[in-house]
Motif scaffolding. Structure first.
Motif, mmCIF file in Angstrom:
data_model
loop_
_atom_site.group_PDB
_atom_site.id
_atom_site.type_symbol
_atom_site.label_atom_id
_atom_site.label_comp_id
_atom_site.label_asym_id
_atom_site.label_seq_id
_atom_site.Cartn_x
_atom_site.Cartn_y
_atom_site.Cartn_z
ATOM 1 N N UNK A 126 0.835 -1.190 0.000
ATOM 2 C CA UNK A 126 0.000 0.000 0.000
ATOM 3 C C UNK A 126 0.872 1.241 0.000
ATOM 4 N N UNK A 127 1.926 1.181 0.805
ATOM 5 C CA UNK A 127 2.796 2.342 0.899
ATOM 6 C C UNK A 127 3.520 2.583 -0.419
ATOM 7 N N UNK A 128 3.844 1.492 -1.094
ATOM 8 C CA UNK A 128 4.627 1.622 -2.311
ATOM 9 C C UNK A 128 3.804 2.192 -3.456
ATOM 10 N N UNK A 129 2.563 1.847 -3.495
ATOM 11 C CA UNK A 129 1.726 2.356 -4.572
ATOM 12 C C UNK A 129 0.752 3.367 -3.977
ATOM 13 N N UNK A 130 0.664 4.499 -4.594
ATOM 14 C CA UNK A 130 -0.164 5.565 -4.013
ATOM 15 C C UNK A 130 -1.628 5.311 -4.310
ATOM 16 N N UNK A 131 -2.127 4.240 -3.855
ATOM 17 C CA UNK A 131 -3.346 3.757 -4.474
ATOM 18 C C UNK A 131 -4.418 3.279 -3.533
#
Lengths: 409, 186
Positions: free
Chosen positions: A227-232
């Motif tokens: 979750x943190x890696x993808x701003x999504x």
């Protein structure tokens, strides 16, 4: 090169590139006329064709392979006052897992180094939840620590290999093995779900196999880093194992874990994912809209009870899945002992009209074959639910029911 | 930090507006995607290997797109930005390692420096330059190369992104590849 020249090069190249060698030369001469430079250019391009794609991939691949894998820890290094890094166990997009020696505990632990940036509060919450799951099929999550600026999730160290490694090597697994692993995972999930704790990223890479033990890893934690890696937004899960409601509504609960278990079970049986990737978006669409292919087509020896439980797990509607979990946890319908079997056959011989009266429809499948004994048995068949192998006898006489003998399951 | 309900449209707007942080948010994914790409490019001879380089980016896209109504253009644009970012990361990495051997060690000893050694960065830089030249001559072919080779998209996906027929992509890539390869080896 001028744009006009480029268009000319392209036109001639396209004319000749797919011609067989012996036709090319003649065609080139007529297409280029007296323009020797053009012909030279085309010939050079044609000579480049066979190696071009490979050489580009190599140039890109070699640099890509050397990108730093942050954060990667030095083997043998000490971390904080307490840990010594022994070996790298695995590395995923969102961090790496090391075996480390914990001086305070005096034993090996697994340290997951979470690649930042990470939503700390979310990570802390998930670790706190994961700590509460204690079950033989769930790898223990001990703690969240921050050492030398790194977020470390400390977990029970489990030797062995992941199911992903196993599947990459063996592809499909023996039926008994599929059942054993699925039951272990199902039991771990059921224990967590009883406390309303969701795994959120169940997949073969998060299932550890250690001899007879099956352990579910990364409870609740795996998805936080993603979750943190993808701003999504807070969508959990991995592409091949995403429940339809996750793709559709971005919302899911425990039942998304059940769908993922179905995907894993299918993959163990069939030797390939439910929806092999053509492209990510296609896979998503198919999870939402397309019924999972029949596992018994891919793996005809799948027991019917297992195929049926799998069908429940892969149900598009979350509310249809719970029964599948119960059935996987329960395992194969109880096997009858020889004594019980003999008794049943005896009873069957006495109460000989029990089977026909309860099953007015003809069996869906049967195997023809003559028993060859002096008995009046003529056909070997499966019961309609696929669970029983029966010998059907000849009719005893006009208007008399047939006899069915249970011979096995 | 996590940005909860941000839509793909909003993110793309930031990208179009040139917000550098917007593209940076894709970086962790891009790194991971490149590693998958590397694995698939370096092991092509192993038959039956089905690594899918675009999975992470595609996954990120689906997450972004869920709940919003992105247009087809948005989707193409997203993959184009991802491919461009992947190319840029590789070029930066290759440049850093041709310019200088690693300098004084300013990182904690806990980090493994051996993991960072670049093989043949010059070839990648030659490819990069050739691709820039091609873009001047024929922009569409250059974009197709970028999407296919750096972004890891299949010919079909490139065709959808560029809104042309897949046969066109395959034909044009053949010429583009030959042309770039020739420039690289000159």
């Amino acid at each position: 090169m001028t744009p006009e020249r480029w268009r000319r090069v392209e036109a001639v190249f396209n004319e000749v590139v797919d011609l067989p060698d012996h036709e090319r030369a003649a065609h080139l001469v007529s297409a280029c006329g007296s323009d020797d430079a053009l012909r030279g250019e085309i010939e050079a391009l044609l000579a480049s064709v066979p190696d071009a794609a490979r050489s580009m991939r190599t140039a890109i691949g070699e640099v890509a392979a050397s990108l730093p894998r942050v954060p990667r820890l030095q083997i043998g290094a000490r971390l904080g006052k307490r840990y010594q890094i022994i070996e790298l166990l695995g590395e995923g997009g969102m961090g790496a897992v090391y075996r480390a020696h914990d001086d305070k505990l005096g034993e090996a632990v697994a340290l997951k180094v979470v690649r930042g940036p990470v939503d700390e509060q979310l990570l802390r919450d998930e670790v706190r939840l994961a700590q509460r799951v204690t079950h033989p099929n769930v790898c223990r999550t001990f703690d969240l620590e921050e050492v030398d600026g790194l977020h470390l999730v400390k977990m029970e160290y489990v030797p062995g290999e992941t199911l992903a490694t196993r599947l990459a090597r063996d592809r499909a697994l023996p039926i008994a093995e599929c059942v054993r692993i699925a039951r272990g995972v199902a039991a771990g999930l059921a224990a967590a779900h009883a406390r309303h704790i969701v795994h959120g990223d169940l997949k073969p890479a998060n299932i550890m196999l250690d001899g007879d033990r099956v352990l579910l890893m990364d409870f609740g934690v795996a998805w936080v880093a993603r979750v943190a890696a993808a701003p999504v937004g807070r969508l959990r899960g991995t592409v091949g194992y995403l429940a339809p409601e996750l793709v559709r509504d971005r919302q899911a609960d425990e039942r998304a874990d059940l769908y993922a278990l179905g995907c894993v079970l299918y993959e163990m049986l069939a030797g390939e994912p439910v929806f092999p990737a053509a492209s990510t978006t296609d896979v998503h669409t198919r999870h939402v809209a397309i019924a999972a292919p029949s596992v018994r087509k891919m793996r005809p020896d799948t027991p019917r009870w297992l195929a049926s439980a799998l069908g429940d797990l892969l149900a598009k509607r979350p509310e249809d899945r719970a029964h599948g979990l119960q059935r996987v946890v329960a395992g194969p319908p109880r096997r009858m002992s020889t004594a019980v079997l003999a008794a049943l056959v005896a009873v069957g011989a006495i109460v000989h009209n029990w089977w026909p009266s309860t099953t007015p429809t003809p069996p869906a499948e049967h195997v023809n074959g003559h028993a060859g004994s002096g008995d009046n048995v003529d056909t070997l068949m499966f019961s309609p639910d696929g669970e029983w192998l029966l010998f059907r006898s000849n009719r005893l006489g006009a208007g008399q029911p047939r006899l069915y003998h249970v011979v096995g399951r | 930090m996590v940005n909860g309900g941000q839509s793909v449209t909003a993110l793309l707007r930031e990208w179009r507006a040139g917000d550098p942080q917007a593209a940076e948010r894709l970086l962790p994914l891009v790194y991971e995607e490149l590693r998958t790409l590397a694995a698939s490019y370096m092991q092509r001879e192993r038959a039956g290997h089905t690594l899918r380089p675009t999975d992470l980016i595609g996954e990120a896209y689906v997450r972004l797109a869920a709940g919003s109504q992105p247009t087809w253009d948005d989707r193409s644009h997203f993959f184009a930005i991802a491919a461009r970012t992947m190319r840029q990361v590789l070029v930066d990495h290759a440049r850093k390692h041709t310019a200088q051997k690693r300098g004084a060690d300013d990182r904690p000893i806990t980090f493994d420096e051996d993991a960072i050694a670049v093989d043949r960065p010059a070839e990648l830089l030659a490819l990069h330059d050739a691709l820039d030249e091609l873009a001047v001559l024929d922009e569409r072919k250059a974009r197709a190369v970028e999407l296919h080779y750096f972004g890891g998209l299949t010919h079909e996906e490139v065709a959808r992104a560029l809104d042309v027929h897949v046969n066109t992509v395959s034909r044009e890539l053949k010429l583009a590849e030959a042309w770039i390869h020739r420039r690289m080896s000159v």
